[in-house]
Write a protein that holds these residues in place. Structure first.
Motif, PDB file in Angstrom:
ATOM      1  N   LYS A   1       0.832  -1.194   0.000  1.00  0.00           N
ATOM      2  CA  LYS A   1       0.000   0.000   0.000  1.00  0.00           C
ATOM      3  C   LYS A   1       0.869   1.247   0.000  1.00  0.00           C
ATOM      4  O   LYS A   1       1.857   1.343   0.743  1.00  0.00           O
ATOM      5  N   ALA A   2       0.461   2.205  -0.834  1.00  0.00           N
ATOM      6  CA  ALA A   2       1.046   3.538  -0.855  1.00  0.00           C
ATOM      7  C   ALA A   2       0.025   4.500  -0.269  1.00  0.00           C
ATOM      8  O   ALA A   2      -1.131   4.529  -0.702  1.00  0.00           O
ATOM      9  N   HIS A   3       0.414   5.291   0.708  1.00  0.00           N
ATOM     10  CA  HIS A   3      -0.483   6.190   1.416  1.00  0.00           C
ATOM     11  C   HIS A   3      -0.510   7.548   0.719  1.00  0.00           C
ATOM     12  O   HIS A   3       0.520   8.086   0.324  1.00  0.00           O
ATOM     13  N   ASP A   4      -1.692   8.118   0.620  1.00  0.00           N
ATOM     14  CA  ASP A   4      -1.884   9.439   0.039  1.00  0.00           C
ATOM     15  C   ASP A   4      -2.631  10.289   1.050  1.00  0.00           C
ATOM     16  O   ASP A   4      -3.684   9.887   1.568  1.00  0.00           O
ATOM     17  N   LEU A   5      -2.067  11.475   1.351  1.00  0.00           N
ATOM     18  CA  LEU A   5      -2.672  12.347   2.353  1.00  0.00           C
ATOM     19  C   LEU A   5      -3.965  12.980   1.864  1.00  0.00           C
ATOM     20  O   LEU A   5      -4.742  13.486   2.680  1.00  0.00           O
ATOM     21  N   ASP A   6      -4.197  12.966   0.581  1.00  0.00           N
ATOM     22  CA  ASP A   6      -5.439  13.509   0.052  1.00  0.00           C
ATOM     23  C   ASP A   6      -6.595  12.555   0.351  1.00  0.00           C
ATOM     24  O   ASP A   6      -6.396  11.442   0.863  1.00  0.00           O
ATOM     25  N   ILE A   7      -7.779  13.016   0.032  1.00  0.00           N
ATOM     26  CA  ILE A   7      -8.972  12.203   0.269  1.00  0.00           C
ATOM     27  C   ILE A   7      -9.788  12.136  -1.007  1.00  0.00           C
ATOM     28  O   ILE A   7      -9.555  12.891  -1.966  1.00  0.00           O
ATOM     29  N   GLY A   8     -10.800  11.224  -1.012  1.00  0.00           N
ATOM     30  CA  GLY A   8     -11.694  11.109  -2.161  1.00  0.00           C
ATOM     31  C   GLY A   8     -10.981  10.613  -3.393  1.00  0.00           C
ATOM     32  O   GLY A   8     -10.058   9.783  -3.330  1.00  0.00           O
ATOM     33  N   LYS A   9     -11.391  11.132  -4.530  1.00  0.00           N
ATOM     34  CA  LYS A   9     -10.775  10.690  -5.779  1.00  0.00           C
ATOM     35  C   LYS A   9      -9.328  11.141  -5.898  1.00  0.00           C
ATOM     36  O   LYS A   9      -8.556  10.557  -6.668  1.00  0.00           O
ATOM     37  N   ASN A  10      -8.932  12.174  -5.134  1.00  0.00           N
ATOM     38  CA  ASN A  10      -7.535  12.614  -5.168  1.00  0.00           C
ATOM     39  C   ASN A  10      -6.605  11.618  -4.495  1.00  0.00           C
ATOM     40  O   ASN A  10      -5.386  11.700  -4.670  1.00  0.00           O
ATOM     41  N   ALA A  11      -7.178  10.703  -3.704  1.00  0.00           N
ATOM     42  CA  ALA A  11      -6.361   9.699  -3.020  1.00  0.00           C
ATOM     43  C   ALA A  11      -6.380   8.357  -3.743  1.00  0.00           C
ATOM     44  O   ALA A  11      -5.803   7.384  -3.239  1.00  0.00           O
ATOM     45  N   GLU A  12      -7.058   8.273  -4.920  1.00  0.00           N
ATOM     46  CA  GLU A  12      -7.074   7.025  -5.665  1.00  0.00           C
ATOM     47  C   GLU A  12      -5.698   6.755  -6.262  1.00  0.00           C
ATOM     48  O   GLU A  12      -5.109   7.626  -6.909  1.00  0.00           O
ATOM     49  N   VAL A  13      -5.213   5.526  -6.042  1.00  0.00           N
ATOM     50  CA  VAL A  13      -3.848   5.152  -6.415  1.00  0.00           C
ATOM     51  C   VAL A  13      -3.902   4.082  -7.498  1.00  0.00           C
ATOM     52  O   VAL A  13      -4.696   3.147  -7.420  1.00  0.00           O
ATOM     53  N   GLU A  14      -3.046   4.241  -8.484  1.00  0.00           N
ATOM     54  CA  GLU A  14      -2.860   3.227  -9.518  1.00  0.00           C
ATOM     55  C   GLU A  14      -1.488   2.590  -9.348  1.00  0.00           C
ATOM     56  O   GLU A  14      -0.480   3.294  -9.214  1.00  0.00           O
ATOM     57  N   TYR A  15      -1.488   1.236  -9.362  1.00  0.00           N
ATOM     58  CA  TYR A  15      -0.245   0.482  -9.201  1.00  0.00           C
ATOM     59  C   TYR A  15       0.126  -0.150 -10.527  1.00  0.00           C
ATOM     60  O   TYR A  15      -0.736  -0.679 -11.247  1.00  0.00           O
ATOM     61  N   ASN A  16       1.419  -0.136 -10.844  1.00  0.00           N
ATOM     62  CA  ASN A  16       1.921  -0.735 -12.077  1.00  0.00           C
ATOM     63  C   ASN A  16       3.245  -1.413 -11.785  1.00  0.00           C
ATOM     64  O   ASN A  16       4.103  -0.863 -11.051  1.00  0.00           O
ATOM     65  N   ILE A  17       3.385  -2.632 -12.349  1.00  0.00           N
ATOM     66  CA  ILE A  17       4.652  -3.357 -12.215  1.00  0.00           C
ATOM     67  C   ILE A  17       5.589  -2.879 -13.303  1.00  0.00           C
ATOM     68  O   ILE A  17       5.238  -2.876 -14.496  1.00  0.00           O
ATOM     69  N   VAL A  18       6.773  -2.470 -12.905  1.00  0.00           N
ATOM     70  CA  VAL A  18       7.772  -1.999 -13.863  1.00  0.00           C
ATOM     71  C   VAL A  18       8.300  -3.200 -14.633  1.00  0.00           C
ATOM     72  O   VAL A  18       8.684  -4.222 -14.027  1.00  0.00           O
ATOM     73  N   PRO A  19       8.279  -3.153 -15.970  1.00  0.00           N
ATOM     74  CA  PRO A  19       8.785  -4.296 -16.748  1.00  0.00           C
ATOM     75  C   PRO A  19      10.230  -4.614 -16.361  1.00  0.00           C
ATOM     76  O   PRO A  19      11.072  -3.727 -16.190  1.00  0.00           O
ATOM     77  N   GLY A  20      10.459  -5.918 -16.218  1.00  0.00           N
ATOM     78  CA  GLY A  20      11.797  -6.339 -15.835  1.00  0.00           C
ATOM     79  C   GLY A  20      11.779  -7.768 -15.342  1.00  0.00           C
ATOM     80  O   GLY A  20      10.876  -8.564 -15.663  1.00  0.00           O
TER      81      GLY A  20
END
Length: 812
Positions: free
Chosen positions: A297-316
C-alpha cells in the motif's frame, strides 16, 4: 422630514397670514398647533362688494403631523401636542374630540385645552405611525365648529434594535492552497431600526475571530481568504466569528455576531508514498493462477478521488509472472499470480512497483512526478506436489477385433519435486467398468483386455491415475480417449441400380452414363473408390469404363452405329475397389439398352420390336407370319377342347347319398379305360342302379339333366336362314344323349356356331393375306419423329413385298 415640515410652515405663513402656534421640531420640546377657519368650498371665489377676482381662504388645520418618542419610560403620560382653533376665545365654549387609531386607548385629548398625551410606551418596530381625526364642536350643542380634519402621529425612532444574522450559523467551503482573496461567502445582518433616520440601522461588519486566515468586507460582509497556501492536511476546519454593529460602528452602537464554519476542500497536492521501499512476500508454488500473492500500500494524504492510487509493475525481471490491481475500498495494491510457479525452476522473483494518482491537478505539475516506487521480492516456497502428466489429455486409436493384449499407447507422468519419486499408474475403474483395457503400472502402456467392436462402442473414455510412490494421497488424473477404428470388412458396390441406354446415333468416346459407388464401412477420412473394366472384358469393343477420380466413373462408347435389330441389350461388368485396409473390391453389372434418340440425343423409344424383326423381311411378310401363328394356335385350342369333352367326367356323389365306408386299394389299374379294377357303379346314386339295367331303353329320361316342366309357352320361331344351325344343335344334342360316359350329375352343354350364315361373317384370317402392293407408307413420316421407325419398316420396295408374301403363303 424636517425639510417637508419647513415647507408646510412657509406655505401656511404666505397664504394664511394668521398667528402661528408654537410647533415642535423633531427632538425639540413639544409645541402647539393652531386651528383656523377652514372653508369647505373652493379656495377661489367671488370678491366682496360685487367685484370679481380671487379670494384667499384660511386653512383650518395648519399642523397635520405630530411626533412621539418611542420607548418612553417616564411616569407621566408623554405629551404629544396641542390642538387649537381661532374660534376658541378661552371662554370654555369649544370642545375638542379625537377619533382614529389608538384614540382613547393609546392617545387621549383634553377636551377643553386640546392637549394630546400618549398613555403608554410605543414601539416603532411594531407600528411606526398612527392616523387620527380631530374636530372642534360647540360644548353645549355639540355642533361642529370646524370640519373634521385628519392628522398623523409618527413614532420617532431610537436605536433600540441590534443587527441580527437571520441565517446563522453559516457553513462554507474553500479549496485548500487557494490564493489570497479567494471568495468564501457573504453574510448579511438585518437591523430593525429606521434606516431613513439617523445611523440606527447603518451596519458595519468586522471579524472577531479567524484572523489571519480570513477577512471580511466592512460594508458588504463578503468573507475572503487572507492567508496563502492553507493546507488541508495541516488544518482542515476553521471557525470564524463575524460582528455586525450599527451606528456606523461608532461607540454606543448595538452589535450582533454569527459563527461561520469554513472547511478546506481537498485538492490533489500530495503524491502517494509507500511506507517502506522494500516489500518481502512468500508464496507456495502450488498457488493457482489468479490467486492473491500479497498486498502492498502507498499512502496518500489527500482524500476522495484525489487519493485514488494506480499500481503498475515496472517491466523487468519477474514482472511478467505477476500482475497487480487496486482495491477500491482501501487503495491497497493486490499482487496476483499470472502464471504457474515452479520451485524447481525458479525460487525467487524481484520487481518494482510504481504507485501514482489517477486524477492529477495541473497546478501542481511543477512540484514533480506524483508517484512513488518500491521494490517487491517474492520467494517461492517448495510444496510436495502430485505427479504431472506430459499432456493435458491423450488420444489413441485401435482397430476393432484387435487381439487381446495389443498395446495401443502410453501415458507419462513425472514427479517435478526435488525428491523425484517414482510414479505408478492405474485405470480408474469407474471409467472402465467392463475392463476393456489394462495399463502397465510402471511403464504406463495401455493395452486391450477385451475384443473391441466399433459397431457396439466406437469411442472409449477412460481416466488414468498417477500416484507418487510412498505418497498415496498425491495423485493426478488424465483423460484418455480411445477411438475404435473400423476394419474394412465390406466391399464397395454400385450406389443404385443404374438403367443406362445408348443411342443408335451415338458417337465414339461419348459418356452415356455416370455412376458412383457406396460402402457399408465407416471411412476414416472419407471413401476413395476406383473404377476399372473387368479383366475378362478387356477386349470389349463396344464400351469401356473411365474413372473420373472423384468417386465417380462413366460408361464411354468405343464405337458408333448401334442397332436395336442387331442387339438391344449389352452387359458391361465394372470392378469397384476401395482404399481401406485391407483393400476390398467387387464387380458390378451395368446393363445398357440400345434406344432410338432424337438428333439432339434425347430419348425417343427403347421398344423391343427390333429384336424380333429378321433382317431383310418386309412388313407384309411379318404380318403373314403372325397370322399363320394365330391360326395354328386356334386349331390347337379347338382340338384340345374336343378332346377334353370326350373324356369321362368325374362322378359326383348326390347330397342324399351319405356313406361311411372307405374303400382302400393299392393295385394299379390301366387308367380311365380300365373298368375292371374298380366298379364305377359304387360311386353312382343308388336310385339309378335299377335304371342302369334298363339303359338299353333310350326312351327313359336321363338323370343328369334336370327335367323341365312343360309349359304353354312356345319357343320363339327360328329364322328361315338358320336351318344349318338347327341341324348342328340337334346333332350335338344326340351325341350327348347317347354318351354312356356322361356324368350322373347335371351339366351344362353350350353349343356355339360360326359360319357363313353368321351376322359377323367369317373371322378367318386366311383371307387377310391379300395385301395391297400399291399402298404407300411415306405418309408416316409426316406424323412426327416417333413414327420414323414404322415408316422405315413398312417403307420397303413393293416388289420385295410381293415376293415375300408369296413365299410366306406357300410356307403356311
Amino acid at each position: 422630514m424636517l425639510t417637508r415640515n419647513c415647507m408646510l410652515l412657509f406655505l401656511w405663513f404666505v397664504f394664511d397670514k394668521g398667528s402661528l402656534s408654537p410647533v415642535r421640531r423633531p427632538g425639540a420640546p413639544l409645541s402647539r398647533s393652531r386651528l383656523g377657519k377652514e372653508h369647505p368650498r373652493s379656495l377661489v371665489g367671488p370678491m366682496r362688494n360685487g367685484a370679481s377676482g380671487f379670494q384667499r381662504v384660511k386653512r383650518g388645520w395648519v399642523w397635520n403631523q405630530f411626533f412621539v418618542l418611542e420607548e418612553y419610560m417616564g411616569s407621566d403620560p408623554q405629551y404629544v401636542g396641542k390642538l387649537h382653533t381661532d374660534l376658541d376665545k378661552g371662554e370654555s365654549e369649544v370642545k375638542y374630540t379625537l377619533m382614529g387609531e389608538g384614540a382613547g386607548s393609546i392617545f387621549t385629548i383634553d377636551a377643553t385645552t386640546g392637549d394630546i398625551h400618549a398613555l403608554r410606551s410605543l414601539d416603532r418596530e411594531v407600528k411606526p405611525y398612527y392616523t387620527l381625526r380631530a374636530q372642534a364642536v360647540d360644548i353645549d350643542t355639540n355642533r361642529p365648529l370646524e370640519p373634521e380634519s385628519e392628522f398623523v402621529i409618527k413614532v420617532q425612532d431610537i436605536n433600540d434594535n441590534e443587527p441580527k444574522f437571520l441565517e446563522g450559523p453559516y457553513t462554507a467551503s474553500v479549496p485548500e492552497m487557494s490564493p489570497v482573496g479567494t471568495y468564501v461567502m457573504q453574510v448579511t445582518a438585518t437591523d430593525a431600526d429606521d434606516p431613513t433616520y439617523g445611523n440606527s440601522a447603518r451596519v458595519v461588519y468586522s471579524i472577531l475571530h479567524g484572523q489571519p486566515y480570513f477577512s471580511v468586507d466592512p460594508k458588504t460582509g463578503i468573507i475572503r481568504t487572507a492567508l496563502p497556501n492553507m493546507d488541508r492536511e495541516v488544518k482542515e476546519q476553521y471557525q470564524v466569528l463575524i460582528q455586525a454593529k450599527d451606528m456606523g460602528g461608532q461607540l454606543g452602537g448595538l452589535a450582533g455576531t454569527t459563527t461561520i464554519n469554513i472547511t478546506l476542500s481537498d485538492v490533489n497536492d500530495n503524491p502517494p508514498r509507500f511506507s517502506k521501499s522494500f516489500f518481502h512476500l512468500r508464496v507456495p508454488e502450488s498457488s493457482p493462477v489468479g490467486s492473491a500473492v500479497g498486498r502492498i500500500k502507498a499512502h496518500d494524504l489527500d482524500i476522495g478521488k484525489n487519493a485514488e492510487v494506480e499500481y503498475n509493475i515496472v517491466p523487468g525481471d519477474g514482472g511478467n509472472m505477476f500482475d497487480i490491481i487496486t482495491n477500491e475500498h482501501n487503495q491497497e495494491g493486490i499482487i496476483i499470480l499470472k502464471r504457474p510457479l515452479d520451485y524447481e525452476t525458479k525460487k525467487a522473483y524481484t520487481f518494482k512497483v510504481d504507485a501514482s494518482n489517477a486524477h492529477l491537478d495541473p497546478r501542481f505539475h511543477s512540484f514533480g512526478a506524483f508517484k512513488d516506487t518500491a521494490t517487491v521480492k517474492i520467494n517461492v516456497l517448495d510444496v510436495d506436489e502430485p505427479p504431472v502428466f506430459t499432456k493435458p489429455s491423450y488420444e489413441m486409436e485401435v482397430y476393432e477385433d484387435s487381439p487381446v493384449g495389443d498395446i495401443i499407447g502410453a501415458v507419462t507422468g513425472q514427479d517435478l519435486d526435488a525428491s523425484n519419486r517414482p510414479v505408478r499408474y492405474s485405470i480408474d475403474w469407474k471409467s472402465d467398468l467392463d475392463s476393456y483395457f489394462d495399463i502397465d503400472p510402471v511403464e504406463g502402456t495401455i493395452s486391450t483386455n477385451e475384443l473391441l467392436d466399433r459397431e457396439s462402442i466406437a469411442q472409449h473414455n477412460i481416466t488414468i491415475v498417477a500416484t507418487k510412490l510412498n505418497s498415496p494421497v498425491l495423485t493426478s488424473r488424465v483423460a484418455v480417449t480411445v477411438h475404435v477404428l473400423d476394419v474394412n470388412e465390406f466391399p464397395p458396390e454400385l450406389g443404385i441400380p443404374y438403367e443406362s441406354f445408348v443411342c443408335e446415333n451415338a458417337k465414339v468416346g461419348q459418356v452415356i452414363q455416370t455412376f458412383s459407388a457406396k460402402d457399408q464401412d465407416l471411412p476414416q477420412r472419407g471413401h476413395k473408390f476406383s473404377f476399372k473394366p473387368s479383366e475378362r472384358d478387356v477386349n470389349n469393343k463396344n464400351f469401356t469404363i473411365r474413372d473420373f477420380g472423384n468417386n465417380t466413373a462413366g460408361i464411354v462408347t468405343l464405337r458408333s452405329d448401334f442397332r436395336r435389330r442387331s442387339q438391344e441389350i449389352y452387359i458391361l461388368p465394372v470392378v469397384i475397389q476401395d482404399s481401406g485396409y485391407p483393400v476390398q473390391s467387387s464387380t458390378g453389372i451395368l446393363t445398357i439398352r440400345v434406344c432410338g434418340c432424337e438428333s439432339d440425343g434425347s430419348l425417343l423409344t427403347c421398344s423391343a420390336e427390333a429384336i424380333f424383326l429378321p433382317v431383310g423381311l418386309s412388313t407384309g411378310a411379318l404380318i403373314a407370319i403372325l397370322l399363320c401363328i394365330v391360326i395354328l394356335l386356334v386349331i390347337v385350342v379347338l382340338y384340345m377342347g374336343l378332346r377334353r369333352q370326350k373324356k369321362k367326367e368325374t362322378l359326383m356323389t348326390s347330397k342324399e347319398d351319405i356313406r361311411d365306408n372307405v374303400i382302400h386299394y393299392d393295385d394299379e389299374g390301366g387308367g380311365e379305360e380300365d373298368t375292371h379294377a374298380f366298379d364305377m357303379g359304387t360311386l353312382r346314386n343308388p336310385k339309378v342302379v335299377k335304371e342302369n339295367l334298363l339303359k338299353e331303353n333310350r326312351d327313359l329320361f336321363r338323370r343328369d339333366v334336370k327335367p323341365e316342366p312343360k309349359t304353354g309357352k312356345k319357343r320363339p320361331p327360328v329364322s328361315q336362314d338358320s336351318a344349318d344351325i338347327r341341324d348342328f344343335i340337334n346333332q350335338r344334342l344326340k351325341e350327348n344323349d347317347v354318351d354312356n360316359s356322361a356324368p350322373p350329375y347335371d351339366s351344362l352343354a353350350t353349343y356355339a356356331f360360326e359360319g357363313e350364315g353368321s351376322v359377323a361373317e367369317s373371322l378367318s384370317s386366311i383371307e387377310s393375306l391379300v395385301v395391297d402392293t400399291d399402298e404407300d407408307y411415306d405418309y408416316l413420316n409426316e406424323w412426327g419423329p416417333r413414327f420414323k421407325t414404322l415408316a422405315g419398316i413398312f417403307g420397303e420396295q413393293s416388289d420385295t413385298q410381293s415376293d415375300t408374301t408369296t413365299t410366306t403363303t406357300e410356307n403356311c
